[in-house]
Design a protein around this motif. Structure first.
Motif, PDB file in Angstrom:
ATOM      1  N   TRP A  83       0.812  -1.209   0.000  1.00  0.00           N
ATOM      2  CA  TRP A  83       0.000   0.000   0.000  1.00  0.00           C
ATOM      3  C   TRP A  83       0.851   1.267   0.000  1.00  0.00           C
ATOM      4  O   TRP A  83       0.432   2.294  -0.515  1.00  0.00           O
ATOM      5  N   ARG A  84       2.064   1.193   0.564  1.00  0.00           N
ATOM      6  CA  ARG A  84       2.948   2.361   0.628  1.00  0.00           C
ATOM      7  C   ARG A  84       3.360   2.853  -0.763  1.00  0.00           C
ATOM      8  O   ARG A  84       3.601   4.034  -0.952  1.00  0.00           O
ATOM      9  N   VAL A  85       3.497   1.908  -1.686  1.00  0.00           N
ATOM     10  CA  VAL A  85       4.073   2.235  -2.989  1.00  0.00           C
ATOM     11  C   VAL A  85       3.174   1.885  -4.169  1.00  0.00           C
ATOM     12  O   VAL A  85       3.544   2.143  -5.312  1.00  0.00           O
ATOM     13  N   VAL A  93       0.273   6.916 -13.341  1.00  0.00           N
ATOM     14  CA  VAL A  93       1.265   7.553 -12.473  1.00  0.00           C
ATOM     15  C   VAL A  93       2.675   7.043 -12.750  1.00  0.00           C
ATOM     16  O   VAL A  93       3.658   7.773 -12.587  1.00  0.00           O
ATOM     17  N   ALA A  94       2.805   5.799 -13.198  1.00  0.00           N
ATOM     18  CA  ALA A  94       4.103   5.125 -13.291  1.00  0.00           C
ATOM     19  C   ALA A  94       5.142   5.892 -14.107  1.00  0.00           C
ATOM     20  O   ALA A  94       6.294   6.030 -13.678  1.00  0.00           O
ATOM     21  N   LYS A  95       4.766   6.391 -15.259  1.00  0.00           N
ATOM     22  CA  LYS A  95       5.741   7.071 -16.122  1.00  0.00           C
ATOM     23  C   LYS A  95       6.299   8.322 -15.443  1.00  0.00           C
ATOM     24  O   LYS A  95       7.508   8.561 -15.445  1.00  0.00           O
ATOM     25  N   ALA A  96       5.430   9.128 -14.855  1.00  0.00           N
ATOM     26  CA  ALA A  96       5.876  10.332 -14.150  1.00  0.00           C
ATOM     27  C   ALA A  96       6.690   9.964 -12.910  1.00  0.00           C
ATOM     28  O   ALA A  96       7.703  10.611 -12.607  1.00  0.00           O
ATOM     29  N   ALA A  97       6.263   8.936 -12.202  1.00  0.00           N
ATOM     30  CA  ALA A  97       6.998   8.494 -11.010  1.00  0.00           C
ATOM     31  C   ALA A  97       8.394   8.015 -11.383  1.00  0.00           C
ATOM     32  O   ALA A  97       9.367   8.313 -10.681  1.00  0.00           O
TER      33      ALA A  97
END
Length: 133
Positions: A83-85, A93-97
């Motif tokens: 849940w933290r990540v 969100v993955a690409k920006a993250a």
């Protein structure tokens, strides 16, 4: 499934996260290796130390190499705290993250200095991470 995390023990923030993971590592599913070990390349020839300095590397027990936030996601998932990540791997969100992570990785010593007051650590501080094996 187990995961070996090849991390930068000179980075205060990196070490802080590895210690947080180790505290949750009750089932010993994670193994931590400082890429700054003098014998690193000899013991882990499958990992290019220069590439590992640029991006976090991990290796599962099947020999698959994971990079960056995929390592972070797998590690926190293995200790029961996905849940933290979880948002970091959501499709929108993955690409920006991942881009933000690479920016952090390139500037981790400066960011560590801003947040902790320490830019780099002595690698000997990392030796206790695997003491629960």
């Amino acid at each position: 499934m187990k995961l070996t995390i090849y991390f930068d023990g000179k980075c205060p923030l990196c070490l802080q996260e590895m210690r947080a993971l180790q505290r949750k590592n009750a089932e010993n599913l994670l193994y931590f290796v400082d890429i700054n070990r003098l014998d690193f390349q000899e013991l882990y020839p499958q990992i290019n130390v220069e590439k590992a300095k640029a991006i976090l590397h991990g290796e599962d027990d099947s020999g698959n190499i994971l990079l960056g936030l995929d390592v972070t996601y797998r590690a926190w998932s293995l200790v029961g705290e996905k849940w933290r990540v979880a948002p970091l791997r959501w499709p929108l969100v993955a690409k920006a993250a991942d881009k933000a992570y690479l920016l952090f990785a390139r500037n981790r010593y400066t960011i560590s200095r801003w947040l902790t007051g320490q830019e780099r650590l002595d690698c000997r501080q990392c030796t206790e991470l695997n003491s629960r094996e």
